[in-house]
Design an enzyme around this catalytic site. Structure first.
Site, PDB file in Angstrom:
ATOM      1  N   GLY A 254     -19.870  29.138  34.031  1.00 47.26           N
ATOM      2  CA  GLY A 254     -20.330  30.154  32.917  1.00 47.26           C
ATOM      3  C   GLY A 254     -21.292  29.681  31.984  1.00 47.26           C
TER       4      GLY A 254
ATOM      5  N   GLU B 254     -16.459  36.370  32.440  1.00 47.35           N
ATOM      6  CA  GLU B 254     -15.095  36.268  32.213  1.00 47.35           C
ATOM      7  C   GLU B 254     -14.591  34.920  32.718  1.00 47.35           C
ATOM      8  OE1 GLU B 254     -11.847  35.669  33.410  1.00 47.35           O
ATOM      9  OE2 GLU B 254     -11.503  37.410  34.722  1.00 47.35           O
TER      10      GLU B 254
ATOM     11  N   GLY C   4     -15.513  33.361  36.833  1.00 46.60           N
ATOM     12  CA  GLY C   4     -15.506  32.099  37.384  1.00 46.60           C
ATOM     13  C   GLY C   4     -14.939  30.982  36.315  1.00 46.60           C
ATOM     14  N   SER C   5     -15.269  29.726  36.584  1.00 47.00           N
ATOM     15  CA  SER C   5     -15.019  28.675  35.595  1.00 47.00           C
ATOM     16  C   SER C   5     -15.787  28.743  34.335  1.00 47.00           C
ATOM     17  CB  SER C   5     -14.926  27.431  36.436  1.00 47.00           C
ATOM     18  OG  SER C   5     -16.344  27.092  36.748  1.00 47.00           O
ATOM     19  N   THR C   6     -15.378  28.120  33.342  1.00 47.54           N
ATOM     20  CA  THR C   6     -16.193  27.847  32.037  1.00 47.54           C
ATOM     21  C   THR C   6     -17.326  27.284  32.279  1.00 47.54           C
ATOM     22  OG1 THR C   6     -13.924  28.322  30.808  1.00 47.54           O
ATOM     23  CG2 THR C   6     -15.712  27.302  29.574  1.00 47.54           C
ATOM     24  N   ALA C   7     -16.916  26.094  33.148  1.00 41.41           N
ATOM     25  CA  ALA C   7     -18.433  25.251  33.207  1.00 41.41           C
ATOM     26  C   ALA C   7     -19.587  25.999  33.887  1.00 41.41           C
ATOM     27  CB  ALA C   7     -18.031  23.917  34.207  1.00 41.41           C
TER      28      ALA C   7
ATOM     29  N   ASN D  93     -10.458  33.912  44.031  1.00 47.94           N
ATOM     30  CA  ASN D  93      -8.916  34.197  43.794  1.00 47.94           C
ATOM     31  C   ASN D  93      -8.575  35.737  44.120  1.00 47.94           C
ATOM     32  OD1 ASN D  93     -10.362  34.851  41.443  1.00 47.94           O
ATOM     33  ND2 ASN D  93      -8.671  34.356  40.085  1.00 47.94           N
TER      34      ASN D  93
ATOM     35  N   CYS E  14      -6.851  34.700  36.957  1.00 47.39           N
ATOM     36  CA  CYS E  14      -7.532  34.514  35.593  1.00 47.39           C
ATOM     37  C   CYS E  14      -6.402  34.599  34.397  1.00 47.39           C
ATOM     38  CB  CYS E  14      -8.628  35.002  35.458  1.00 47.39           C
ATOM     39  SG  CYS E  14      -8.783  36.602  35.869  1.00 47.39           S
TER      40      CYS E  14
HETATM   41  O1  TXE Z   1     -15.304  28.247  40.269  1.00 46.09           O
HETATM   42  P1  TXE Z   1     -16.801  28.421  39.909  1.00 46.09           P
HETATM   43  P2  TXE Z   1     -14.722  27.609  41.682  1.00 46.09           P
HETATM   44  C1  TXE Z   1     -11.444  28.235  37.750  1.00 46.09           C
HETATM   45  C2  TXE Z   1     -10.298  27.647  38.134  1.00 46.09           C
HETATM   46  C3  TXE Z   1     -10.719  26.777  39.508  1.00 46.09           C
HETATM   47  C4  TXE Z   1     -12.175  26.600  38.841  1.00 46.09           C
HETATM   48  C5  TXE Z   1     -13.170  26.147  39.973  1.00 46.09           C
HETATM   49  O2  TXE Z   1      -9.607  26.805  37.323  1.00 46.09           O
HETATM   50  O3  TXE Z   1     -10.026  25.536  39.531  1.00 46.09           O
HETATM   51  O4  TXE Z   1     -12.398  27.562  38.049  1.00 46.09           O
HETATM   52  O5  TXE Z   1     -13.093  27.039  40.873  1.00 46.09           O
HETATM   53  C6  TXE Z   1     -20.726  30.562  41.650  1.00 46.09           C
HETATM   54  N1  TXE Z   1     -25.020  29.595  39.000  1.00 46.09           N
HETATM   55  N2  TXE Z   1     -11.311  29.507  38.296  1.00 46.09           N
HETATM   56  O6  TXE Z   1     -15.430  26.404  41.910  1.00 46.09           O
HETATM   57  O7  TXE Z   1     -17.517  26.901  40.402  1.00 46.09           O
HETATM   58  C7  TXE Z   1     -19.827  29.856  42.659  1.00 46.09           C
HETATM   59  O8  TXE Z   1     -20.632  29.704  43.798  1.00 46.09           O
HETATM   60  C8  TXE Z   1     -24.730  30.830  39.612  1.00 46.09           C
HETATM   61  C9  TXE Z   1     -10.980  30.456  37.246  1.00 46.09           C
HETATM   62  O9  TXE Z   1     -14.605  28.617  42.670  1.00 46.09           O
HETATM   63  O10 TXE Z   1     -16.917  28.863  38.603  1.00 46.09           O
HETATM   64  C10 TXE Z   1     -18.828  30.947  42.783  1.00 46.09           C
HETATM   65  O11 TXE Z   1     -19.229  31.988  43.530  1.00 46.09           O
HETATM   66  N3  TXE Z   1     -23.495  30.859  40.227  1.00 46.09           N
HETATM   67  C11 TXE Z   1     -11.702  31.934  37.756  1.00 46.09           C
HETATM   68  C12 TXE Z   1     -18.747  31.419  41.242  1.00 46.09           C
HETATM   69  O12 TXE Z   1     -19.510  30.966  40.552  1.00 46.09           O
HETATM   70  C13 TXE Z   1     -22.654  29.683  40.023  1.00 46.09           C
HETATM   71  C14 TXE Z   1     -11.512  32.177  39.237  1.00 46.09           C
HETATM   72  C15 TXE Z   1     -17.413  30.910  40.775  1.00 46.09           C
HETATM   73  O13 TXE Z   1     -17.520  29.366  40.808  1.00 46.09           O
HETATM   74  C16 TXE Z   1     -23.004  28.510  39.512  1.00 46.09           C
HETATM   75  C17 TXE Z   1     -11.823  31.236  39.938  1.00 46.09           C
HETATM   76  C18 TXE Z   1     -24.099  28.478  38.948  1.00 46.09           C
HETATM   77  N4  TXE Z   1     -24.580  27.583  38.088  1.00 46.09           N
HETATM   78  C19 TXE Z   1     -11.789  29.999  39.454  1.00 46.09           C
HETATM   79  N5  TXE Z   1     -21.986  27.673  39.533  1.00 46.09           N
HETATM   80  C20 TXE Z   1     -11.296  33.032  36.838  1.00 46.09           C
HETATM   81  N6  TXE Z   1     -11.740  33.413  35.738  1.00 46.09           N
HETATM   82  O14 TXE Z   1     -10.192  33.650  37.355  1.00 46.09           O
HETATM   83  C21 TXE Z   1     -20.986  28.245  40.375  1.00 46.09           C
HETATM   84  N7  TXE Z   1     -21.563  29.548  40.893  1.00 46.09           N
END
Ligand code: TXE
Length: 469
Positions: free
Chosen positions: A226, A243, A221-224, A147, A277
């Site tokens: 994280g 975050e 990134g996402s809570t999942a 984002n 976020c």
């Molecule tokens: O995020 P992911 P995605 C939220 C928002 C969005 C959702 C999914 O609601 O719809 O997250 O977005 C890496 N080990 N936010 O799929 O999956 C992944 O490759 C290591 C909120 O993009 O969290 C990417 O570089 N790395 C958020 C990064 O993590 C891993 C901003 C984010 O991916 C991994 C964006 C793992 N197990 C989306 N799994 C905010 N906080 O602002 C994923 N990645």
């Protein structure tokens, strides 16, 4: 400094084995991202390990000087970076978008370079003298989202570098080119091997999270994701700053002036077309001024042009990707089916190319509607009516996330009292999502832990060491 085409060519894959990246506004190809494998990642980590001691030995002053030069390099290439960011991410050049993001990169680099961090004397009573110092961690892994790909990368790596660490960056697969370009430009000033980027899928990127040579992961990134990183980093006991986004509430108190706050409410919710976020994602408005707030907000929202980011007139863009478009479209559709009232938007033009979802305001919606309780991460804001401040606070605190929140009022002491009752890492008053490199930022509850920015943000990238004696 390179032209846009030179910059794009220098970061793109030229082997024919790259991955095409498409402009979310038009569907046109932007470039080919390299597809790095585990071997490439290992080489990057080795190079970081090799470069880090000399970098640490430069000391704060030496490192600051180099980081200021990296900020200068970003400024020299600002227009090329903003253009690439706009094409890949979708955000317009203007408004609080691509040019704003690139200038924030320079601002955060400068702040991280110059914020003072002195050893603290913890006890000095004549008998005992204890000082607290912060030592480099070693190599930091930075995993980022799509984002605000450039700005969040800088949030992660600028304090890491300042504190004497090397960094390996893993950008989101949706926006690798922006981050590759940013780091290419920053590396004009940095020593070789200290900062590198792996353009890879999440399986290869995940290796950073259990790699024995990586001491800390900065993750946004996402809570999942994280939670997955917490688990995979456990065996090597990595430090983590997480975050994880949220579902920020805004509470408009009955004494607020609807006309005066409408513009700031709008940008609090719709900055980066809602893909932020700490954006306002649930707006609670007191029943006395509910209609007036809805009306003023609709007026402001209706006047904000959305379209191709390279068009200088636009301030809102497409969703960055199809998955996010579907999330927003499905949530609004479900809200409509539940009987909520659409004040604006809600009717995407599916004939048009690009992932454009119109600016959408939804009123008369229940607090348990998924458009309220789930993070929409797009241009659709639910507006919920409340009768008592206790009820609004309870609803604001009703979710298991708590990144930001806001209170809107003409009575500052009253607003502060309400703010103190909200479970969120930051509570803004009469604004939302306004970040500042001097002010720490982080989440409560499942929005994550660890602080970024300011002196606390620097400390989070060091290992505390007490010298006692
Ligand atoms: O995020 P992911 P995605 C939220 C928002 C969005 C959702 C999914 O609601 O719809 O997250 O977005 C890496 N080990 N936010 O799929 O999956 C992944 O490759 C290591 C909120 O993009 O969290 C990417 O570089 N790395 C958020 C990064 O993590 C891993 C901003 C984010 O991916 C991994 C964006 C793992 N197990 C989306 N799994 C905010 N906080 O602002 C994923 N990645």
């Amino acid at each position: 400094m390179e032209t846009y085409d030179e910059l794009l060519t220098s970061i793109s894959d030229s082997s024919g084995a790259g991955r095409a990246i498409f402009d979310p506004a038009t569907g046109e190809k932007v470039g080919d991202a390299p597809v790095h494998d585990l071997e490439y990642l290992e080489r990057a980590v080795d190079a970081a390990v090799a470069a880090q001691p000399a970098w640490a030995a430069l000391g704060h002053e030496g490192r600051s000087a180099v980081l200021l030069k990296a900020a200068d390099a970003v400024e020299r290439s600002a227009e090329e970076l903003a253009r690439l960011l706009s094409r890949e991410q979708g955000k317009p050049l203007n408004g609080p978008n691509a040019r704003f993001e690139v200038s924030a990169c320079a601002a955060w680099l400068r702040a991280a370079a110059t914020i003072p961090l002195e050893p603290e004397t913890v006890v000095d009573d004549g008998e005992t003298r204890a000082e607290l110092h912060y030592k480099p961690i070693g190599v930091v892994g930075a995993i980022g989202p799509w984002n605000w790909p450039m700005m969040i990368t800088v949030w992660q790596i600028a304090p890491a570098l300042r504190m004497g660490n090397a960094a390996v960056v893993k950008p989101s697969g949706n926006t690798p080119l922006s981050v590759l370009a940013l780091i290419e430009v920053m590396n004009e000033a940095l020593p070789e091997g200290l900062l590198s980027v792996i353009s890879c899928g999440r399986e290869v990127g995940a290796r950073l999270t259990d790699h024995p040579a990586i001491g800390k992961i900065m993750f946004t990134g996402s809570t999942a994701a994280g939670k997955a990183i917490i688990k995979s980093s456990a065996d090597t006991v990595k430090r983590l700053t997480l975050e994880l986004g949220g579902n920020d509430a805004g509470i408009v108190l009955p004494d607020a002036d609807p006309k005066a706050i409408a513009q700031d409410l709008f940008w609090g919710a719709f900055i980066n077309t809602g893909q932020t976020c700490a954006a306002l994602k649930r707006l609670y408005v007191h029943e006395d001024i509910y209609d007036a707030v809805c009306e003023e907000l609709t007026k402001v929202a209706a006047g904000m042009p959305m379209g191709n980011g390279l068009d200088e007139n636009n301030v809102l863009g497409p969703l960055q990707n199809k998955a996010q478009y579907d999330v927003v479209a499905n949530l609004v559709e479900a809200a409509k089916e539940s009987g909520a009232k659409v004040l604006l938007g809600g009717n995407p033009n599916t004939e048009q190319p690009g992932y454009f979802y119109p600016t959408t305001l939804v009123a008369d919606i229940d607090n348990d509607n998924p458009l309220v309780s789930e993070e929409q991460f797009g241009p659709a804001l639910p507006i919920i009516k409340y009768s008592s401040v206790d009820e609004a606070v309870e609803k604001a605190n009703g979710l298991d996330v708590g990144l930001g929140a806001s209170v809107w009022s003409t009575n500052l002491p009253a607003a502060r009292e309400v703010a103190a009752r909200i479970q969120a890492g930051t509570v803004w008053i009469n604004k939302h999502g306004v970040v500042d490199p001097r002010i720490p930022f982080g989440g409560a509850k499942q929005s994550g832990y660890g602080l970024e920015f300011g002196v606390e943000g620097l400390k989070a990238l060091g290992i505390p060491q007490i010298i006692n004696g």
